[in-house]
Motif scaffolding. Structure first.
Motif, mmCIF file in Angstrom:
data_model
loop_
_atom_site.group_PDB
_atom_site.id
_atom_site.type_symbol
_atom_site.label_atom_id
_atom_site.label_comp_id
_atom_site.label_asym_id
_atom_site.label_seq_id
_atom_site.Cartn_x
_atom_site.Cartn_y
_atom_site.Cartn_z
ATOM 1 N N ARG A 62 -44.708 -5.718 -41.369
ATOM 2 C CA ARG A 62 -45.234 -5.409 -40.040
ATOM 3 C C ARG A 62 -45.055 -3.936 -39.671
ATOM 4 N N HIS A 63 -43.907 -3.353 -39.976
ATOM 5 C CA HIS A 63 -43.660 -1.966 -39.594
ATOM 6 C C HIS A 63 -44.336 -0.962 -40.538
ATOM 7 N N LYS A 64 -44.888 -1.432 -41.659
ATOM 8 C CA LYS A 64 -45.589 -0.549 -42.588
ATOM 9 C C LYS A 64 -47.089 -0.779 -42.591
ATOM 10 N N LEU A 65 -47.595 -1.513 -41.607
ATOM 11 C CA LEU A 65 -49.003 -1.869 -41.611
ATOM 12 C C LEU A 65 -49.911 -0.653 -41.441
ATOM 13 N N LYS A 66 -49.539 0.269 -40.556
ATOM 14 C CA LYS A 66 -50.346 1.477 -40.350
ATOM 15 C C LYS A 66 -50.378 2.326 -41.621
ATOM 16 N N ALA A 67 -49.254 2.440 -42.274
ATOM 17 C CA ALA A 67 -49.185 3.215 -43.509
ATOM 18 C C ALA A 67 -50.004 2.564 -44.620
ATOM 19 N N SER A 68 -49.942 1.247 -44.722
ATOM 20 C CA SER A 68 -50.700 0.544 -45.755
ATOM 21 C C SER A 68 -52.198 0.657 -45.516
ATOM 22 N N ILE A 69 -52.609 0.551 -44.263
ATOM 23 C CA ILE A 69 -54.026 0.693 -43.939
ATOM 24 C C ILE A 69 -54.502 2.104 -44.282
ATOM 25 N N SER A 70 -53.694 3.101 -43.982
ATOM 26 C CA SER A 70 -54.053 4.481 -44.323
ATOM 27 C C SER A 70 -54.144 4.667 -45.834
ATOM 28 N N PHE A 71 -53.174 4.147 -46.554
ATOM 29 C CA PHE A 71 -53.160 4.315 -48.005
ATOM 30 C C PHE A 71 -54.366 3.634 -48.644
ATOM 31 N N PHE A 72 -54.574 2.365 -48.351
ATOM 32 C CA PHE A 72 -55.687 1.645 -48.962
ATOM 33 C C PHE A 72 -57.029 2.118 -48.423
ATOM 34 N N GLY A 73 -57.065 2.550 -47.163
ATOM 35 C CA GLY A 73 -58.294 3.149 -46.630
ATOM 36 C C GLY A 73 -58.653 4.417 -47.375
ATOM 37 N N GLY A 74 -57.652 5.232 -47.693
ATOM 38 C CA GLY A 74 -57.896 6.436 -48.477
ATOM 39 C C GLY A 74 -58.392 6.117 -49.874
ATOM 40 N N VAL A 75 -57.841 5.079 -50.481
ATOM 41 C CA VAL A 75 -58.303 4.657 -51.810
ATOM 42 C C VAL A 75 -59.761 4.230 -51.737
ATOM 43 N N ILE A 76 -60.122 3.481 -50.712
ATOM 44 C CA ILE A 76 -61.500 3.019 -50.556
ATOM 45 C C ILE A 76 -62.442 4.190 -50.315
ATOM 46 N N VAL A 77 -62.013 5.160 -49.512
ATOM 47 C CA VAL A 77 -62.845 6.340 -49.258
ATOM 48 C C VAL A 77 -63.046 7.137 -50.549
ATOM 49 N N VAL A 78 -62.018 7.243 -51.383
ATOM 50 C CA VAL A 78 -62.165 7.918 -52.674
ATOM 51 C C VAL A 78 -63.142 7.153 -53.554
ATOM 52 N N LEU A 79 -63.023 5.827 -53.572
ATOM 53 C CA LEU A 79 -63.934 5.012 -54.385
ATOM 54 C C LEU A 79 -65.369 5.089 -53.880
ATOM 55 N N MET A 80 -65.547 5.337 -52.583
ATOM 56 C CA MET A 80 -66.899 5.473 -52.023
ATOM 57 C C MET A 80 -67.521 6.825 -52.355
ATOM 58 N N GLY A 81 -66.711 7.803 -52.763
ATOM 59 C CA GLY A 81 -67.275 9.066 -53.189
ATOM 60 C C GLY A 81 -66.928 10.270 -52.341
ATOM 61 N N TRP A 82 -66.007 10.160 -51.414
ATOM 62 C CA TRP A 82 -65.554 11.292 -50.612
ATOM 63 C C TRP A 82 -64.114 11.596 -50.987
ATOM 64 N N PRO A 83 -63.904 12.325 -52.073
ATOM 65 C CA PRO A 83 -62.552 12.463 -52.611
ATOM 66 C C PRO A 83 -61.598 13.279 -51.746
ATOM 67 N N ILE A 84 -62.058 14.343 -51.114
ATOM 68 C CA ILE A 84 -61.142 15.191 -50.346
ATOM 69 C C ILE A 84 -60.645 14.451 -49.113
ATOM 70 N N VAL A 85 -61.563 13.849 -48.380
ATOM 71 C CA VAL A 85 -61.177 13.094 -47.178
ATOM 72 C C VAL A 85 -60.292 11.910 -47.560
ATOM 73 N N GLY A 86 -60.664 11.223 -48.639
ATOM 74 C CA GLY A 86 -59.889 10.073 -49.092
ATOM 75 C C GLY A 86 -58.488 10.443 -49.515
ATOM 76 N N MET A 87 -58.342 11.562 -50.198
ATOM 77 C CA MET A 87 -57.004 11.971 -50.640
ATOM 78 C C MET A 87 -56.134 12.409 -49.465
ATOM 79 N N ILE A 88 -56.733 12.996 -48.445
ATOM 80 C CA ILE A 88 -55.959 13.372 -47.258
ATOM 81 C C ILE A 88 -55.440 12.112 -46.562
ATOM 82 N N VAL A 89 -56.307 11.131 -46.360
ATOM 83 C CA VAL A 89 -55.907 9.880 -45.706
ATOM 84 C C VAL A 89 -54.895 9.131 -46.576
ATOM 85 N N GLU A 90 -55.140 9.120 -47.875
ATOM 86 C CA GLU A 90 -54.245 8.425 -48.803
ATOM 87 C C GLU A 90 -52.867 9.086 -48.855
ATOM 88 N N THR A 91 -52.827 10.403 -48.844
ATOM 89 C CA THR A 91 -51.552 11.115 -48.857
ATOM 90 C C THR A 91 -50.756 10.834 -47.592
#
Length: 140
Positions: A62-91
Motif C-alpha cells: 500500500r505505501h509503495k503503490l505510487k512508486a510502483s505505478i510510476s515505475f511500471f508506467g515508465g516501463v510502459i511508456v518506454v515500450l510505447m516508444g517514448w524512451p526519454i519520458v519513460g526513463m524519467i518516470v521510471e527512474t
C-alpha cells in the motif's frame, strides 16, 4: 551459508543483462529497443531471484503503490516508444521503490576494495553520506 537455487542464478543473470541493456540504451542516446529489452530482463530477473509471490508483494504494498505505478508506467511508456519520458518516470519510481536499500548498498560498496577507496574520497564521501542519510559516519 544459504543455498542458491538454479532459478535464482538465472535471475541474477537476467537482471545483470537487464542492467547492461539499460546502460547501453542510455549510452546510445536512449535507444528504445535496448531500453525495452533491458526493462523486461530486469523485471523478469528480479522475479526469478526473489520469487513471483514476493515480487508481487514487494511492488504492490500500500505505501509503495505510487512508486510502483510510476515505475511500471515508465516501463510502459518506454515500450510505447517514448524512451526519454519513460526513463524519467521510471527512474522516479525506481528511486521511490528502492530508496530504503540505498544506505545498505552505499555502505556495501564502500567496503569493496578499489571502489571503496574512490567512494571515501572527501567530496564524494560527503555526497554519499547525504544520500545514505548517515550524517555522523565514522571512518575505520
Amino acid at each position: 551459508m544459504f543455498e542458491i537455487t538454479d532459478t535464482q542464478k538465472i535471475g541474477v543473470g537476467l537482471a545483470g543483462f537487464g542492467i547492461s541493456f539499460l546502460f547501453l540504451g542510455v549510452l546510445l542516446l536512449f535507444d528504445k529497443g535496448l531500453l525495452a529489452i533491458g526493462n523486461l530482463l530486469f523485471i523478469s530477473g528480479l522475479g526469478c531471484v526473489i520469487g513471483p509471490r514476493r515480487t508481487l508483494s514487494f511492488f504492490f504494498q500500500r505505501h509503495k503503490l505510487k512508486a510502483s505505478i510510476s515505475f511500471f508506467g515508465g516501463v510502459i511508456v518506454v515500450l510505447m516508444g517514448w524512451p526519454i519520458v519513460g526513463m524519467i518516470v521510471e527512474t522516479y519510481g525506481f528511486v521511490l521503490l528502492f530508496s530504503g536499500f540505498l544506505p545498505v548498498a552505499i555502505n556495501f560498496l564502500r567496503r569493496v576494495p578499489v571502489l571503496g577507496t574512490l567512494l571515501n574520497m572527501p567530496g564524494l564521501s560527503r555526497i554519499l553520506d547525504m544520500l545514505a542519510g548517515d550524517s555522523n559516519r565514522t571512518t575505520v
